[in-house]
Design a protein around this motif. Structure first.
Motif, PDB file in Angstrom:
ATOM      1  N   GLN A 153      -8.705  13.425  18.990  1.00 41.15           N
ATOM      2  CA  GLN A 153      -9.480  12.632  18.078  1.00 41.15           C
ATOM      3  C   GLN A 153      -8.696  12.144  16.708  1.00 41.15           C
ATOM      4  N   LYS A 154      -7.991  13.139  16.063  1.00 41.10           N
ATOM      5  CA  LYS A 154      -7.020  13.048  15.023  1.00 41.10           C
ATOM      6  C   LYS A 154      -5.826  11.870  15.438  1.00 41.10           C
ATOM      7  N   GLU A 155      -5.384  11.981  16.602  1.00 40.96           N
ATOM      8  CA  GLU A 155      -4.051  11.201  17.112  1.00 40.96           C
ATOM      9  C   GLU A 155      -4.829   9.980  17.278  1.00 40.96           C
ATOM     10  N   LYS A 156      -5.955   9.761  17.932  1.00 43.41           N
ATOM     11  CA  LYS A 156      -6.743   8.429  18.028  1.00 43.41           C
ATOM     12  C   LYS A 156      -6.823   7.649  16.818  1.00 43.41           C
ATOM     13  N   GLU A 157      -7.266   8.452  15.701  1.00 45.57           N
ATOM     14  CA  GLU A 157      -7.311   7.835  14.469  1.00 45.57           C
ATOM     15  C   GLU A 157      -5.988   7.452  13.850  1.00 45.57           C
ATOM     16  N   GLU A 158      -5.063   8.198  13.916  1.00 41.79           N
ATOM     17  CA  GLU A 158      -3.986   7.985  13.488  1.00 41.79           C
ATOM     18  C   GLU A 158      -3.170   6.898  13.994  1.00 41.79           C
ATOM     19  N   LEU A 159      -3.489   6.808  15.357  1.00 43.89           N
ATOM     20  CA  LEU A 159      -2.964   5.367  16.088  1.00 43.89           C
ATOM     21  C   LEU A 159      -3.806   4.218  15.590  1.00 43.89           C
ATOM     22  N   ASP A 160      -4.922   4.302  15.597  1.00 46.17           N
ATOM     23  CA  ASP A 160      -5.797   2.992  15.127  1.00 46.17           C
ATOM     24  C   ASP A 160      -5.450   2.621  13.759  1.00 46.17           C
ATOM     25  N   LEU A 161      -5.126   3.518  12.781  1.00 45.41           N
ATOM     26  CA  LEU A 161      -4.850   3.385  11.478  1.00 45.41           C
ATOM     27  C   LEU A 161      -3.199   2.813  11.489  1.00 45.41           C
ATOM     28  N   GLN A 162      -2.469   3.310  12.300  1.00 47.14           N
ATOM     29  CA  GLN A 162      -1.220   2.531  12.631  1.00 47.14           C
ATOM     30  C   GLN A 162      -1.085   0.993  13.131  1.00 47.14           C
ATOM     31  N   VAL A 163      -1.831   0.734  14.165  1.00 37.76           N
ATOM     32  CA  VAL A 163      -2.012  -0.457  14.447  1.00 37.76           C
ATOM     33  C   VAL A 163      -2.694  -1.389  13.375  1.00 37.76           C
ATOM     34  N   LYS A 164      -3.832  -0.750  12.725  1.00 39.44           N
ATOM     35  CA  LYS A 164      -4.356  -1.598  11.592  1.00 39.44           C
ATOM     36  C   LYS A 164      -3.262  -1.764  10.527  1.00 39.44           C
ATOM     37  N   ARG A 165      -2.575  -0.900  10.208  1.00 40.78           N
ATOM     38  CA  ARG A 165      -1.499  -0.999   9.108  1.00 40.78           C
ATOM     39  C   ARG A 165      -0.483  -1.975   9.482  1.00 40.78           C
ATOM     40  N   ASN A 166       0.034  -2.080  10.592  1.00 40.08           N
ATOM     41  CA  ASN A 166       1.107  -2.960  11.229  1.00 40.08           C
ATOM     42  C   ASN A 166       0.565  -4.360  10.958  1.00 40.08           C
ATOM     43  N   THR A 167      -0.699  -4.465  11.516  1.00 46.53           N
ATOM     44  CA  THR A 167      -1.319  -5.972  11.504  1.00 46.53           C
ATOM     45  C   THR A 167      -1.398  -6.309  10.246  1.00 46.53           C
ATOM     46  N   ILE A 168      -2.004  -5.676   9.180  1.00 50.08           N
ATOM     47  CA  ILE A 168      -2.173  -6.019   8.153  1.00 50.08           C
ATOM     48  C   ILE A 168      -0.778  -6.321   7.222  1.00 50.08           C
ATOM     49  N   LEU A 169       0.267  -5.498   7.323  1.00 55.00           N
ATOM     50  CA  LEU A 169       1.551  -5.714   6.780  1.00 55.00           C
ATOM     51  C   LEU A 169       1.837  -7.146   7.243  1.00 55.00           C
ATOM     52  N   GLU A 170       1.777  -7.713   8.510  1.00 56.32           N
ATOM     53  CA  GLU A 170       2.191  -8.889   8.887  1.00 56.32           C
ATOM     54  C   GLU A 170       1.282 -10.074   8.288  1.00 56.32           C
ATOM     55  N   LEU A 171       0.259  -9.707   7.506  1.00 55.52           N
ATOM     56  CA  LEU A 171      -0.610 -10.820   6.985  1.00 55.52           C
ATOM     57  C   LEU A 171      -0.147 -10.684   5.322  1.00 55.52           C
ATOM     58  N   LEU A 172       0.280  -9.690   4.822  1.00 51.72           N
ATOM     59  CA  LEU A 172       0.610  -9.807   3.464  1.00 51.72           C
ATOM     60  C   LEU A 172       1.512 -10.818   2.858  1.00 51.72           C
ATOM     61  N   PRO A 173       2.469 -10.874   3.599  1.00 52.29           N
ATOM     62  CA  PRO A 173       3.122 -12.238   3.065  1.00 52.29           C
ATOM     63  C   PRO A 173       2.463 -13.674   2.702  1.00 52.29           C
ATOM     64  N   VAL A 174       1.469 -13.736   3.756  1.00 49.51           N
ATOM     65  CA  VAL A 174       0.663 -15.083   3.512  1.00 49.51           C
ATOM     66  C   VAL A 174      -0.252 -15.038   2.341  1.00 49.51           C
ATOM     67  N   VAL A 175      -0.671 -13.682   2.048  1.00 51.82           N
ATOM     68  CA  VAL A 175      -1.424 -13.550   0.706  1.00 51.82           C
ATOM     69  C   VAL A 175      -0.378 -13.718  -0.534  1.00 51.82           C
ATOM     70  N   ASP A 176       0.694 -12.965  -0.388  1.00 54.52           N
ATOM     71  CA  ASP A 176       1.671 -13.340  -1.367  1.00 54.52           C
ATOM     72  C   ASP A 176       2.005 -14.663  -1.611  1.00 54.52           C
ATOM     73  N   ASN A 177       1.975 -15.586  -0.744  1.00 58.42           N
ATOM     74  CA  ASN A 177       2.373 -16.995  -0.784  1.00 58.42           C
ATOM     75  C   ASN A 177       1.123 -17.696  -1.459  1.00 58.42           C
ATOM     76  N   PHE A 178      -0.231 -17.398  -1.242  1.00 53.32           N
ATOM     77  CA  PHE A 178      -1.308 -17.935  -1.978  1.00 53.32           C
ATOM     78  C   PHE A 178      -1.329 -17.714  -3.389  1.00 53.32           C
ATOM     79  N   GLU A 179      -1.065 -16.154  -3.607  1.00 48.04           N
ATOM     80  CA  GLU A 179      -0.954 -16.225  -5.144  1.00 48.04           C
ATOM     81  C   GLU A 179       0.329 -16.740  -5.718  1.00 48.04           C
ATOM     82  N   ARG A 180       1.452 -17.017  -5.323  1.00 51.88           N
ATOM     83  CA  ARG A 180       2.566 -17.625  -5.957  1.00 51.88           C
ATOM     84  C   ARG A 180       2.027 -19.094  -6.208  1.00 51.88           C
ATOM     85  N   ALA A 181       1.292 -19.721  -4.974  1.00 52.09           N
ATOM     86  CA  ALA A 181       1.096 -21.130  -5.031  1.00 52.09           C
ATOM     87  C   ALA A 181      -0.154 -21.170  -6.225  1.00 52.09           C
ATOM     88  N   ARG A 182      -0.838 -20.387  -6.394  1.00 54.39           N
ATOM     89  CA  ARG A 182      -2.014 -20.381  -7.394  1.00 54.39           C
ATOM     90  C   ARG A 182      -1.514 -20.285  -8.630  1.00 54.39           C
TER      91      ARG A 182
END
Length: 247
Positions: free
Chosen positions: A112-141
């Motif tokens: 269960q712990k390994e599954k949670e860690e894997l889910d968290l890692q997948v979520k983390r990697n996905t969100i890290l790919e979206l953060l530059p988009v958020v940064d660009n929105f903030e710079r534009a604003r």
């Protein structure tokens, strides 16, 4: 006369027969008495062997009872030994079951712990790919200053998209850091600039250059900051004038 003589003779014969019968009876009486005596002796002789036979039977019964008791005792001892053996086997099986149950519980928790860690890692990697988009929105604003109604309409449009993206990240557990005015923490911050100043203590975060984020209670991305440094005193002016002695 002849008839009278016959009667006398018949009478004599009858009397003679009676006498013989009495004698026979008298002669037979001692025999019967002797017979009864011998019968009593026989009875006594027979009675004595009967008593001996009874004692023999009692002895046999006692011996049989003793053998039966010994057999029952041996059977009970064997059953008791079997019960002890079964108890030992039961305890061993119970110990094995508890050990297997504990191992399975540990395996379940670890999985269960390994599954949670894997889910968290997948979520983390996905969100890290979206953060530059958020940064660009903030710079534009921060850089765009709409002047006309058309520019304001465009500004509101992309700000609506930005807000929708930020709300989605919040639902995923993402939260921004607010490091301004805090002490520099290398576990949370990454110092990219140092600014000498005497307005803030050394090591105080003066400005966040690139925003950092948390994912739950973990660091998703470190914050890039500018840190206060002690202000250096101005160096003394060099003495370029020549002395009178040199002249």
């Amino acid at each position: 006369m002849i008839d009278e003589n016959k009667q006398v003779n018949n009478t004599s014969q009858q009397l003679g027969e009676s006498t013989e019968v009495k004698q026979a009876i008298m002669s037979e009486s001692p025999a019967q008495i002797n017979t009864n005596d011998s019968g009593s002796e026989v009875t006594e002789q027979v009675t004595t062997p009967t008593n001996v036979g009874g004692e023999t039977t009692s002895t046999q019964d006692n011996f049989a009872a003793t053998q039966t008791q010994e057999t029952n005792t041996a059977a009970l001892a064997e059953l008791s030994q079997q019960i002890d053996s079964l108890k030992a086997q039961l305890e061993e099986r119970s110990t094995q079951y508890m050990r297997i149950a504990a191992d399975f519980e540990n395996y379940r928790k670890r999985t269960q712990k390994e599954k949670e860690e894997l889910d968290l890692q997948v979520k983390r990697n996905t969100i890290l790919e979206l953060l530059p988009v958020v940064d660009n929105f903030e710079r534009a604003r921060s850089h765009l200053k709409p002047q006309t109604d058309g520019e304001m309409t465009i500004h509101k449009s992309y700000q609506g998209v930005y807000k929708q993206l930020v709300d989605s990240l919040k639902r995923l557990g993402v939260s921004p850091m607010r490091p301004e005015g805090q002490d520099f923490d290398p576990n949370l911050h990454e110092a990219v600039m140092r600014e000498p100043t005497d307005e803030h203590p050394e090591g105080t975060v003066l400005e966040e250059l690139v925003r950092g984020y948390y994912l739950g209670d973990r660091v998703l991305r470190h914050s890039m900051v500018k840190v206060a440094a002690p202000k250096e005193d101005a160096p003394p002016a060099p003495d370029n004038q020549s002395s009178p002695a040199d002249s």
